[in-house]
Design a protein around this motif. Structure first.
Motif, PDB file in Angstrom:
ATOM      1  N   SER A  87       3.359 -45.180 -87.428  1.00 12.02           N
ATOM      2  CA  SER A  87       3.438 -46.075 -86.159  1.00 12.02           C
ATOM      3  C   SER A  87       4.733 -45.737 -85.525  1.00 12.02           C
ATOM      4  CB  SER A  87       3.488 -47.552 -86.486  1.00 12.02           C
ATOM      5  OG  SER A  87       4.497 -47.722 -87.770  1.00 12.02           O
ATOM      6  N   THR A  88       5.649 -45.046 -86.521  1.00  9.37           N
ATOM      7  CA  THR A  88       7.008 -44.468 -85.922  1.00  9.37           C
ATOM      8  C   THR A  88       6.862 -42.931 -85.629  1.00  9.37           C
ATOM      9  OG1 THR A  88       7.679 -44.115 -88.377  1.00  9.37           O
ATOM     10  CG2 THR A  88       8.025 -46.214 -87.423  1.00  9.37           C
ATOM     11  N   SER A  89       6.045 -42.253 -85.845  1.00  2.99           N
ATOM     12  CA  SER A  89       5.835 -40.692 -85.693  1.00  2.99           C
ATOM     13  C   SER A  89       5.958 -40.766 -83.973  1.00  2.99           C
ATOM     14  CB  SER A  89       4.923 -40.024 -86.182  1.00  2.99           C
ATOM     15  OG  SER A  89       3.715 -40.552 -85.473  1.00  2.99           O
ATOM     16  N   LYS A 135      -0.746 -39.102 -89.853  1.00  4.34           N
ATOM     17  CA  LYS A 135       0.649 -39.532 -89.054  1.00  4.34           C
ATOM     18  C   LYS A 135       0.746 -39.307 -87.697  1.00  4.34           C
ATOM     19  CE  LYS A 135       3.449 -36.886 -91.628  1.00  4.34           C
ATOM     20  NZ  LYS A 135       4.588 -36.445 -92.382  1.00  4.34           N
ATOM     21  N   ASN A 136      -0.279 -38.776 -87.199  1.00  3.00           N
ATOM     22  CA  ASN A 136      -0.320 -38.394 -85.770  1.00  3.00           C
ATOM     23  C   ASN A 136      -1.554 -38.633 -85.094  1.00  3.00           C
ATOM     24  OD1 ASN A 136       2.190 -36.672 -85.463  1.00  3.00           O
ATOM     25  ND2 ASN A 136       0.942 -35.500 -87.153  1.00  3.00           N
ATOM     26  N   LYS A 137      -2.039 -40.076 -85.381  1.00  2.00           N
ATOM     27  CA  LYS A 137      -3.507 -40.706 -84.898  1.00  2.00           C
ATOM     28  C   LYS A 137      -3.147 -40.835 -83.355  1.00  2.00           C
ATOM     29  CE  LYS A 137      -3.342 -44.186 -88.059  1.00  2.00           C
ATOM     30  NZ  LYS A 137      -3.415 -45.406 -88.854  1.00  2.00           N
ATOM     31  N   ASP A 138      -2.254 -41.410 -82.753  1.00  2.00           N
ATOM     32  CA  ASP A 138      -1.766 -41.657 -81.059  1.00  2.00           C
ATOM     33  C   ASP A 138      -1.991 -39.954 -80.761  1.00  2.00           C
ATOM     34  OD1 ASP A 138      -1.840 -44.295 -81.674  1.00  2.00           O
ATOM     35  OD2 ASP A 138       0.421 -44.376 -81.367  1.00  2.00           O
ATOM     36  N   LEU A 139      -1.332 -39.288 -81.089  1.00  2.00           N
ATOM     37  CA  LEU A 139      -1.049 -37.825 -80.551  1.00  2.00           C
ATOM     38  C   LEU A 139      -2.763 -37.216 -80.680  1.00  2.00           C
ATOM     39  CD1 LEU A 139       0.406 -35.691 -79.317  1.00  2.00           C
ATOM     40  CD2 LEU A 139       0.764 -34.946 -81.603  1.00  2.00           C
ATOM     41  N   ALA A 140      -3.345 -37.365 -81.950  1.00  2.00           N
ATOM     42  CA  ALA A 140      -4.568 -36.814 -81.900  1.00  2.00           C
ATOM     43  C   ALA A 140      -5.532 -37.413 -80.908  1.00  2.00           C
ATOM     44  CB  ALA A 140      -5.184 -37.113 -83.455  1.00  2.00           C
ATOM     45  N   PHE A 141      -5.631 -38.800 -80.678  1.00  2.00           N
ATOM     46  CA  PHE A 141      -6.403 -39.296 -79.716  1.00  2.00           C
ATOM     47  C   PHE A 141      -5.963 -39.032 -78.171  1.00  2.00           C
ATOM     48  CE2 PHE A 141      -8.073 -42.381 -76.677  1.00  2.00           C
ATOM     49  CZ  PHE A 141      -9.307 -42.203 -77.217  1.00  2.00           C
ATOM     50  N   LYS A 142      -4.789 -38.555 -78.114  1.00  2.00           N
ATOM     51  CA  LYS A 142      -4.193 -38.027 -76.597  1.00  2.00           C
ATOM     52  C   LYS A 142      -4.732 -36.861 -76.242  1.00  2.00           C
ATOM     53  CE  LYS A 142      -0.092 -40.769 -76.260  1.00  2.00           C
ATOM     54  NZ  LYS A 142       1.565 -40.878 -76.228  1.00  2.00           N
ATOM     55  N   VAL A 143      -5.013 -36.165 -77.358  1.00  2.00           N
ATOM     56  CA  VAL A 143      -5.728 -34.684 -77.109  1.00  2.00           C
ATOM     57  C   VAL A 143      -7.164 -34.981 -76.824  1.00  2.00           C
ATOM     58  CG1 VAL A 143      -6.500 -32.659 -78.394  1.00  2.00           C
ATOM     59  CG2 VAL A 143      -4.360 -33.480 -78.753  1.00  2.00           C
ATOM     60  N   LEU A 144      -7.677 -35.789 -77.535  1.00  2.00           N
ATOM     61  CA  LEU A 144      -9.204 -36.014 -77.052  1.00  2.00           C
ATOM     62  C   LEU A 144      -9.407 -36.550 -75.924  1.00  2.00           C
ATOM     63  CD1 LEU A 144     -10.481 -37.546 -80.517  1.00  2.00           C
ATOM     64  CD2 LEU A 144     -10.484 -35.201 -79.850  1.00  2.00           C
ATOM     65  N   ASP A 145      -8.240 -37.346 -75.467  1.00  2.00           N
ATOM     66  CA  ASP A 145      -8.462 -38.178 -74.002  1.00  2.00           C
ATOM     67  C   ASP A 145      -8.349 -37.225 -73.022  1.00  2.00           C
ATOM     68  OD1 ASP A 145      -8.870 -40.379 -72.269  1.00  2.00           O
ATOM     69  OD2 ASP A 145      -6.817 -40.831 -72.237  1.00  2.00           O
ATOM     70  N   TYR A 146      -7.236 -36.313 -73.050  1.00  2.00           N
ATOM     71  CA  TYR A 146      -6.957 -35.149 -72.276  1.00  2.00           C
ATOM     72  C   TYR A 146      -8.212 -34.343 -71.886  1.00  2.00           C
ATOM     73  CZ  TYR A 146      -5.057 -30.884 -70.206  1.00  2.00           C
ATOM     74  OH  TYR A 146      -4.786 -29.744 -69.454  1.00  2.00           O
ATOM     75  N   MET A 147      -9.040 -34.011 -73.191  1.00  2.00           N
ATOM     76  CA  MET A 147     -10.192 -33.061 -72.837  1.00  2.00           C
ATOM     77  C   MET A 147     -11.156 -33.787 -71.946  1.00  2.00           C
ATOM     78  SD  MET A 147      -9.037 -30.792 -74.589  1.00  2.00           S
ATOM     79  CE  MET A 147     -10.437 -29.516 -74.072  1.00  2.00           C
ATOM     80  N   ALA A 148     -11.060 -35.034 -71.786  1.00  2.00           N
ATOM     81  CA  ALA A 148     -12.131 -35.954 -70.815  1.00  2.00           C
ATOM     82  C   ALA A 148     -11.452 -35.889 -69.364  1.00  2.00           C
ATOM     83  CB  ALA A 148     -12.299 -37.225 -71.254  1.00  2.00           C
ATOM     84  N   SER A 149     -10.244 -35.526 -69.283  1.00  2.00           N
ATOM     85  CA  SER A 149      -9.713 -35.460 -67.916  1.00  2.00           C
ATOM     86  C   SER A 149     -10.133 -33.896 -67.087  1.00  2.00           C
ATOM     87  CB  SER A 149      -7.862 -35.227 -68.124  1.00  2.00           C
ATOM     88  OG  SER A 149      -7.945 -33.960 -68.442  1.00  2.00           O
TER      89      SER A 149
END
Length: 484
Positions: A26-28, A337-351
């Motif tokens: 949560s703090t990364s 520790k990078n769950k949010d960042l990992a999902f941002k990558v997945l979301d970007y791949m849908a852009s």
């Protein structure tokens, strides 16, 4: 089960200690970090893989201000699901994981992140999901796999198809009987000066052939509703018995590859390109595109593929679509520790920008700019595939001079959509899944023996009884309880 739980509990403790000694999830920094990932068929030493993820790192930094470094895990050769589970059981759990089986037991240990809230807040990903993706996520919120329907469609080279007198009859009325007549003419005639050894081949079992014939024999769902309102497993039904009898006739008459049970996917495809087999099935869309590209490379433009319809009988279609869960897909570790960042990558791949990277390959190799248009190369058609998402709707930044999919590939995808229907498959518990595997092995052995003539079809009732005793009766009771 106890051993598995102990191993996974130890893995969780390892991650807990690690998390407590460093930054928490949560703090990364959600805009910076290293994403460790494992993807099937992506070798970190492969130049194309290196280039792909290097390009993706640069694009994420430029477009989203995300400072991401990708660290790919080297997977040993062999069964991917088994090798992946060995990796995970060791406590080495990447941030992002591609599963092709074996995910449920990991999810049941709370080691996979619930992706529902991430998808709900996503910028791009939720807008590219199909109804079946949404239903799968609701039923099982740990895997994402935004791809076209994975139904398999049969194909034949057009120069052969056009020389057969039975082709028109088949297209007008693709009954099992007309398919058999078509297969017979294909093996007896010498289209284009060649004569295939067999009409149709498959890799390892009859699953691929089922995509043509199952629904025609009334097998339109995994669980068939009986007259008393209860459900029976399709593979122990009278409809299955009739289908196996039909397959045994194809085999006996030399229309079905005599080595189908031991065939591998690469030897199956080689037999098709070399003219030893007249018909094979492949996943609609991109796989058919690759088949078409390789076939025309080997045998010329006139060998462009013709997509054949599903057999028509009680129902018609290439098979029902499972909505119980994604059978494969990408998960995020709940311990990352990078769950949010990992999902941002997945979301970007849908852009739109992410799709440009994922869908059309490298400039100069897989496409080139021709004025204000994008021209795809032969290399694109024969080798490129999307590593992440592949939604049906995709608009390139500049107009395409050449289509994204060849005509046969697009036709196969359209036919898969036209014949879409939903399955009623029920997700089983881990304990029931183990019994399910045993009953499936029993079915595979029996069906192969019947088709190849080692056992008579009259043994079907005996097989059904053995199936029930091996766990089938217990599974049927469980499924009927879930169906209510």
């Amino acid at each position: 089960m106890k051993k598995l739980t102990a191993i996974l509990t130890a893995a969780m403790l390892m991650f807990t200690v690690s998390a407590c000694s460093g930054e928490s999830a949560s703090t990364s920094d959600s805009k910076k970090g290293t994403i460790k990932l494992v993807l099937k068929d992506e070798d970190p030493s492969n130049p194309a893989t290196k280039k792909y993820f290097s390009n993706l790192e640069k694009a994420l930094k430029k477009d989203e201000k995300l400072d991401v470094k990708f660290e790919l895990v080297q997977m040993p050769q062999g069964n991917y699901a088994e090798k992946l589970n060995l990796l995970l059981f060791s406590g080495d759990i990447p941030d992002m994981i591609y599963f092709q089986g074996g995910d449920q037991q990991i999810a049941e240990q709370d080691l996979l992140e619930d992706l529902t809230p991430y998808v709900e807040k996503s910028k791009h990903l939720k807008s590219i999901m199909e109804p079946y993706n949404e239903k799968r996520l609701k039923n099982y919120p740990y895997l994402l796999w935004i791809k076209p329907l994975d139904l398999k469609t049969p194909v034949i080279r057009s120069d052969w198809f056009n020389q057969l007198s039975s082709s028109k009859t088949l297209m007008a009325d693709p009954s099992p009987e007309n398919y058999k007549a078509f297969f017979k003419e294909l093996t007896e005639k010498a289209p284009g000066g060649g004569k295939p050894k067999y009409a149709i081949t498959a890799a390892g079992d009859i699953t691929e052939i089922d995509s043509i014939f199952n629904m025609a024999f009334g097998i339109n769902q995994t669980w068939l509703k009986k007259s008393d309102g209860t459900y029976e497993y399709a593979k122990v039904s009278e409809k299955e018995k009739a289908k196996l009898q039909f397959y045994s006739e194809l085999y006996k008459e030399g229309l079905l590859d005599q080595q189908f049970a031991t065939k591998q996917w690469d030897t199956k495809e080689k037999a098709f390109y070399d003219g030893e087999a007249g018909v094979i099935t492949g996943t609609n869309g991109k796989v058919i595109d690759i088949y078409n590209g390789k076939m025309t490379q080997v045998n010329g433009k006139e060998a462009e593929l013709t997509v054949l319809p599903p057999a028509k009988g009680e129902f018609q279609g290439y098979g029902p679509t499972d909505i119980s869960k994604e059978s494969r897909g990408i998960a995020i570790s709940s311990q990352s520790k990078n769950k949010d960042l990992a999902f941002k990558v997945l979301d970007y791949m849908a852009s739109p920008r992410g799709q440009m990277i994922d869908r059309i390959g490298f400039e100069g190799e897989h496409y080139k700019l021709s004025g204000d248009e994008i021209e795809l190369t032969e290399k694109y058609y024969s080798e490129w595939y999307a590593r992440f998402w592949e939604p049906a709707e995709f608009e390139t930044e500049k107009p395409l001079k050449t289509p994204l999919l060849s005509k046969p590939a697009e036709q196969s995808a359209q036919l898969a959509r036209d014949y879409y229907s939903e399955d009623n498959k029920v997700m089983l518990t881990e304990e029931a899944s183990a019994k399910w595997d045993a009953t499936e092995n029993l079915y595979k052995e029996f069906s192969t023996d019947v088709i190849t003539g080692k056992r008579p079809i009259s043994d079907f009732e005996q097989f059904a009884k053995e199936w029930e005793e091996a766990g089938g009766a217990e599974i049927t009771k469980y499924v009927n309880g879930k169906m209510k």
